[in-house]
Design a protein around this motif. Structure first.
Motif, PDB file in Angstrom:
ATOM      1  N   SER A   1       0.827  -1.207   0.000  1.00  0.00           N
ATOM      2  CA  SER A   1       0.000   0.000   0.000  1.00  0.00           C
ATOM      3  C   SER A   1       0.862   1.258   0.000  1.00  0.00           C
ATOM      4  O   SER A   1       0.518   2.250  -0.652  1.00  0.00           O
ATOM      5  CB  SER A   1      -0.932  -0.007   1.216  1.00  0.00           C
TER       6      SER A   1
ATOM      7  N   ALA B   1       0.798   3.980  -2.873  1.00  0.00           N
ATOM      8  CA  ALA B   1       0.541   5.376  -2.526  1.00  0.00           C
ATOM      9  C   ALA B   1       1.603   6.290  -3.140  1.00  0.00           C
ATOM     10  O   ALA B   1       1.305   7.389  -3.617  1.00  0.00           O
ATOM     11  CB  ALA B   1       0.496   5.554  -1.012  1.00  0.00           C
TER      12      ALA B   1
ATOM     13  N   VAL C   1      -3.515   5.988   0.420  1.00  0.00           N
ATOM     14  CA  VAL C   1      -3.425   6.549  -0.924  1.00  0.00           C
ATOM     15  C   VAL C   1      -3.988   7.965  -0.935  1.00  0.00           C
ATOM     16  O   VAL C   1      -3.381   8.890  -1.489  1.00  0.00           O
ATOM     17  CB  VAL C   1      -4.186   5.660  -1.932  1.00  0.00           C
TER      18      VAL C   1
END
Length: 400
Positions: free
Chosen positions: A15, A19, A153
């Motif tokens: 993640s 991001a 994000v």
């Protein structure tokens, strides 16, 4: 006593990298916001189809089209990219999209008319990988922590937005718009390296493009999320048609304005985190989303009234960014939970297509509204849009 689910080390690592990919690409879109309109207005208009270049508002309208052109091409390509990623893999499609985005930035670096600049921005928009990145987040996180991954994000995008506004005037003064677009291309290539480092397996057996798209287009709940993201991004883009000049009228420099945005965004993130936790851990997704939409609407009303000078603008911006940041995390997370694993790319493609249409409508429509009805008319329109969205959300509760 229940414990709050947390991202696993692998989920957090992936993640974080996704991001950063989002942030590097969005920097290329955000960094031009405070300097694009003055730069576009310094160029010859060139030949613009369907535009009378001799009209009083030709330059403002042409610049508005150039600013929003990337949103228009994204709107046509998000769905094909999403479906392609369902069939051929997320990483491969993201890499292709980032290469196209870099090519558009290089073209923009050498554009010598507003029309050429608009075409270059349109090519940038053809690197429409946002839907695929969102689908990849859904592939690599568990449902119970997905909103938090989406929030990572969203926070990267918000921080990139704030930092890009701060550094944009410095970059423009030191390397010019040519150099800014070259830098944007280089960062897109850096993002390709990040994508290559992400471990990812195809998460579901691919189904035919026609079947996946038909299933997504027939889902009424997904369409309500699509309508919401259209309004959110149309409002966001329309705001920046007016706000830079309004702050300039208050004798605020570009640098001072950027620090205002940065401070407001940081505070809004502090407020966003407990709201996200409440939505995810305590099952309050619908009420938190309703509150966030209401904050966006109230911010537009405040900007329309234009009272309180700088303090009034700062308050409206704070309310807007609290709502915006929460919705940027909760809406994609909810979309992913409503979607079959084999159609995540197609669903994200439709969602981001409508988002891109909102960006284009906000830029082009905002320029037209401001030219004909001033900032007051523009912000009344965005307030009405936000209010209609809130009514729709409250009148038709969505399944969690």
């Amino acid at each position: 006593m229940s414990t709050t689910p947390v991202l696993s080390p692998l989920e957090r690592s992936i993640s974080t990298r996704l991001a950063l990919v989002f942030a590097l690409r969005m920097f290329g879109l955000f960094v031009v916001l405070p300097i694009f309109m003055p730069y576009a207005n310094s160029l010859p208009i060139g030949h613009f189809p369907l535009l009378d270049v001799q009209s009083d508002h030709a330059r403002a309208i042409a610049a508005g089209w150039a600013m929003g052109a990337y949103g228009l091409t994204q709107a046509f390509l998000y769905i094909p990219y999403g479906i392609a990623s369902d069939n051929w893999g997320r990483k491969r499609i993201i890499t292709i999209g980032l290469l196209i985005f870099a090519a558009g930035a290089l073209w923009a670096a050498y554009a010598d008319t507003v029309f050429s600049l608009a075409c270059a921005r349109a090519l940038q928009g053809a690197g429409a990988v946002s839907s695929v990145v969102v689908a990849m987040v859904g592939d690599t996180t568990r449902p119970e922590v997905r909103t938090r991954a989406m929030a990572m994000v969203g926070m990267s995008i918000a921080l990139t937005f704030a930092l890009s506004l701060i550094v944009a005037p410095v970059l423009f003064a030191s390397i010019g718009m040519h150099g800014v677009f070259i830098l944007i291309a280089a960062l897109a290539l850096l993002a390709i390296g990040l994508v290559a480092s992400i471990p990812l397996q195809q998460s579901a057996t691919a189904i035919s493009s026609a079947t996946s798209l038909k299933a997504v287009l027939a889902d009424a709940q997904q369409w309500r999320l699509n309508g919401g993201v259209f309004v959110l991004h149309a409002v966001q883009m329309a705001m920046w048609v007016v706000l830079p000049q309004r702050l300039n009228d208050l004798n605020m420099s570009h640098s001072a304005s950027a620090w205002l945005y940065f401070a407001v965004i940081l505070v809004s993130m502090g407020v966003m985190v407990p709201l996200i936790i409440r939505a995810e851990k305590h099952g309050k997704m619908q009420s938190v989303m309703a509150l966030s939409i209401a904050l966006v609407a109230v911010a537009q009303i405040g900007l329309a009234l234009n009272v309180g000078g700088l303090a009034g603008i700062a308050t409206a911006l704070l309310l807007f960014f609290i709502g915006f940041n929460v919705l940027e995390a909760t809406q994609p997370s909810l979309l992913s939970k409503l979607t079959h694993p084999a159609t995540k790319g197609a669903a994200a493609g439709v969602y981001n297509t409508v988002q891109a249409l909102g960006l284009f409508a906000g830029a082009a429509g905002g320029a037209w509204l401001n030219a004909h009805f001033s900032g007051y008319g523009l912000f009344l329109s965005t307030a009405a849009l936000s209010g209609a969205w809130l009514w729709m959300h409250l009148s038709q509760p969505m399944a969690p």
